[in-house]
Design a protein around this motif. Structure first.
Motif, PDB file in Angstrom:
ATOM      1  N   ALA A 150      42.752  51.049  42.390  1.00 34.97           N
ATOM      2  CA  ALA A 150      43.439  50.123  41.481  1.00 34.97           C
ATOM      3  C   ALA A 150      43.400  48.716  42.069  1.00 34.97           C
ATOM      4  O   ALA A 150      43.057  47.751  41.383  1.00 34.97           O
ATOM      5  CB  ALA A 150      44.879  50.573  41.245  1.00 34.97           C
ATOM      6  N   VAL A 151      43.736  48.605  43.345  1.00 35.41           N
ATOM      7  CA  VAL A 151      43.717  47.298  44.002  1.00 35.41           C
ATOM      8  C   VAL A 151      42.290  46.764  44.068  1.00 35.41           C
ATOM      9  O   VAL A 151      42.057  45.575  43.849  1.00 35.41           O
ATOM     10  CB  VAL A 151      44.386  47.366  45.390  1.00 35.41           C
ATOM     11  CG1 VAL A 151      44.248  46.049  46.133  1.00 35.41           C
ATOM     12  CG2 VAL A 151      45.865  47.750  45.246  1.00 35.41           C
ATOM     13  N   ASP A 152      41.326  47.637  44.343  1.00 33.22           N
ATOM     14  CA  ASP A 152      39.917  47.215  44.305  1.00 33.22           C
ATOM     15  C   ASP A 152      39.574  46.621  42.942  1.00 33.22           C
ATOM     16  O   ASP A 152      38.888  45.597  42.855  1.00 33.22           O
ATOM     17  CB  ASP A 152      38.976  48.399  44.566  1.00 33.22           C
ATOM     18  CG  ASP A 152      38.930  48.836  46.011  1.00 33.22           C
ATOM     19  OD1 ASP A 152      39.309  48.039  46.895  1.00 33.22           O
ATOM     20  OD2 ASP A 152      38.522  49.989  46.259  1.00 33.22           O
ATOM     21  N   SER A 153      40.057  47.255  41.887  1.00 31.20           N
ATOM     22  CA  SER A 153      39.730  46.761  40.546  1.00 31.20           C
ATOM     23  C   SER A 153      40.342  45.382  40.308  1.00 31.20           C
ATOM     24  O   SER A 153      39.740  44.543  39.636  1.00 31.20           O
ATOM     25  CB  SER A 153      40.160  47.750  39.464  1.00 31.20           C
ATOM     26  OG  SER A 153      41.543  47.678  39.224  1.00 31.20           O
ATOM     27  N   PHE A 154      41.522  45.122  40.868  1.00 37.96           N
ATOM     28  CA  PHE A 154      42.121  43.784  40.746  1.00 37.96           C
ATOM     29  C   PHE A 154      41.225  42.752  41.424  1.00 37.96           C
ATOM     30  O   PHE A 154      41.005  41.659  40.900  1.00 37.96           O
ATOM     31  CB  PHE A 154      43.510  43.732  41.382  1.00 37.96           C
ATOM     32  CG  PHE A 154      44.548  44.637  40.765  1.00 37.96           C
ATOM     33  CD1 PHE A 154      44.397  45.186  39.500  1.00 37.96           C
ATOM     34  CD2 PHE A 154      45.696  44.951  41.468  1.00 37.96           C
ATOM     35  CE1 PHE A 154      45.365  46.015  38.949  1.00 37.96           C
ATOM     36  CE2 PHE A 154      46.674  45.771  40.926  1.00 37.96           C
ATOM     37  CZ  PHE A 154      46.505  46.306  39.663  1.00 37.96           C
ATOM     38  N   ILE A 155      40.712  43.119  42.602  1.00 35.39           N
ATOM     39  CA  ILE A 155      39.834  42.201  43.340  1.00 35.39           C
ATOM     40  C   ILE A 155      38.580  41.893  42.530  1.00 35.39           C
ATOM     41  O   ILE A 155      38.212  40.731  42.340  1.00 35.39           O
ATOM     42  CB  ILE A 155      39.460  42.791  44.721  1.00 35.39           C
ATOM     43  CG1 ILE A 155      40.696  42.840  45.627  1.00 35.39           C
ATOM     44  CG2 ILE A 155      38.325  42.000  45.372  1.00 35.39           C
ATOM     45  CD1 ILE A 155      40.504  43.652  46.907  1.00 35.39           C
ATOM     46  N   TYR A 156      37.914  42.933  42.038  1.00 33.38           N
ATOM     47  CA  TYR A 156      36.659  42.726  41.326  1.00 33.38           C
ATOM     48  C   TYR A 156      36.869  42.071  39.962  1.00 33.38           C
ATOM     49  O   TYR A 156      36.028  41.301  39.505  1.00 33.38           O
ATOM     50  CB  TYR A 156      35.873  44.029  41.209  1.00 33.38           C
ATOM     51  CG  TYR A 156      35.341  44.474  42.544  1.00 33.38           C
ATOM     52  CD1 TYR A 156      34.398  43.714  43.219  1.00 33.38           C
ATOM     53  CD2 TYR A 156      35.805  45.635  43.155  1.00 33.38           C
ATOM     54  CE1 TYR A 156      33.913  44.092  44.456  1.00 33.38           C
ATOM     55  CE2 TYR A 156      35.323  46.021  44.396  1.00 33.38           C
ATOM     56  CZ  TYR A 156      34.382  45.249  45.040  1.00 33.38           C
ATOM     57  OH  TYR A 156      33.909  45.620  46.266  1.00 33.38           O
ATOM     58  N   HIS A 157      37.981  42.359  39.331  1.00 30.49           N
ATOM     59  CA  HIS A 157      38.299  41.707  38.061  1.00 30.49           C
ATOM     60  C   HIS A 157      38.455  40.201  38.291  1.00 30.49           C
ATOM     61  O   HIS A 157      37.941  39.379  37.523  1.00 30.49           O
ATOM     62  CB  HIS A 157      39.576  42.317  37.470  1.00 30.49           C
ATOM     63  CG  HIS A 157      39.924  41.817  36.110  1.00 30.49           C
ATOM     64  ND1 HIS A 157      41.194  41.455  35.768  1.00 30.49           N
ATOM     65  CD2 HIS A 157      39.164  41.608  35.006  1.00 30.49           C
ATOM     66  CE1 HIS A 157      41.208  41.053  34.509  1.00 30.49           C
ATOM     67  NE2 HIS A 157      39.992  41.134  34.024  1.00 30.49           N
TER      68      HIS A 157
END
Length: 174
Positions: A150-157
């Motif tokens: 989830a946190v990875d997705s925030f970074i990539y978003h």
């Protein structure tokens, strides 16, 4: 594993501060300019709204406790592919439910986003270690994921939308 998640949150915050630094000296008028689609402020607002909605989903999902499903190879592969797309500068039309993010001043969005990030940090720090591999998050393209992804997705978003901010700045002659 929680240390790794907290380190990713630190990176996310540092990347956000880099965005803010890149906007220094730009007038509110330019930050609000929608001649080329979303304004820079609307992009920031969208990022905050996405993180806020994700946090609310996770706060609700975590109530299922041990009944949450375990993450597996499939969810990891889906998120990996999703993150590859998000890292790129490819453009696509936003879903209709987010077609017009609200507009704030830069200071207002910094405050709102800062509060969202504080809540995310609190959620991560209170999240039980025994559930770190549970599917607590749902990404619109990547499907259900664990907390770290989830946190990875925030970074990539955010990386994805930095490309958009840079395009807008170029179109505005900044």
């Amino acid at each position: 594993m929680k240390d790794a998640i907290n380190n990713k949150l630190k990176k996310l915050n540092a990347d956000t501060e880099s965005i803010y630094s890149s906007l220094e000296g730009i007038s509110e008028e330019k930050l609000q300019d929608q001649r080329y689609g979303w304004s820079i402020i609307q992009v920031l607002s969208h990022l905050n709204d996405a993180e806020t909605a994700s946090l609310k989903y996770m706060q609700k999902k975590v109530k299922a406790g041990d009944k949450m499903q375990n993450a597996g190879l499939g969810s990891s592969l889906r998120m990996g592919l999703t993150n590859m797309v998000l890292k790129s500068s490819l453009k696509w039309k936003a879903p209709s439910y987010i077609s017009s993010p609200p507009t704030y001043t830069l200071n207002e969005i910094k405050s709102k986003w800062g509060e969202t990030r504080s809540q995310i940090h609190e959620f991560v720090n209170e999240y039980p270690d025994k559930w770190l591999d549970k599917l607590v998050y749902k990404h619109p393209m990547g499907g259900r994921q664990n907390l770290e992804r989830a946190v990875d997705s925030f970074i990539y978003h955010q990386v994805h939308h930095v490309h958009q901010i840079n395009r807008i700045k170029k179109q505005l002659g900044l």
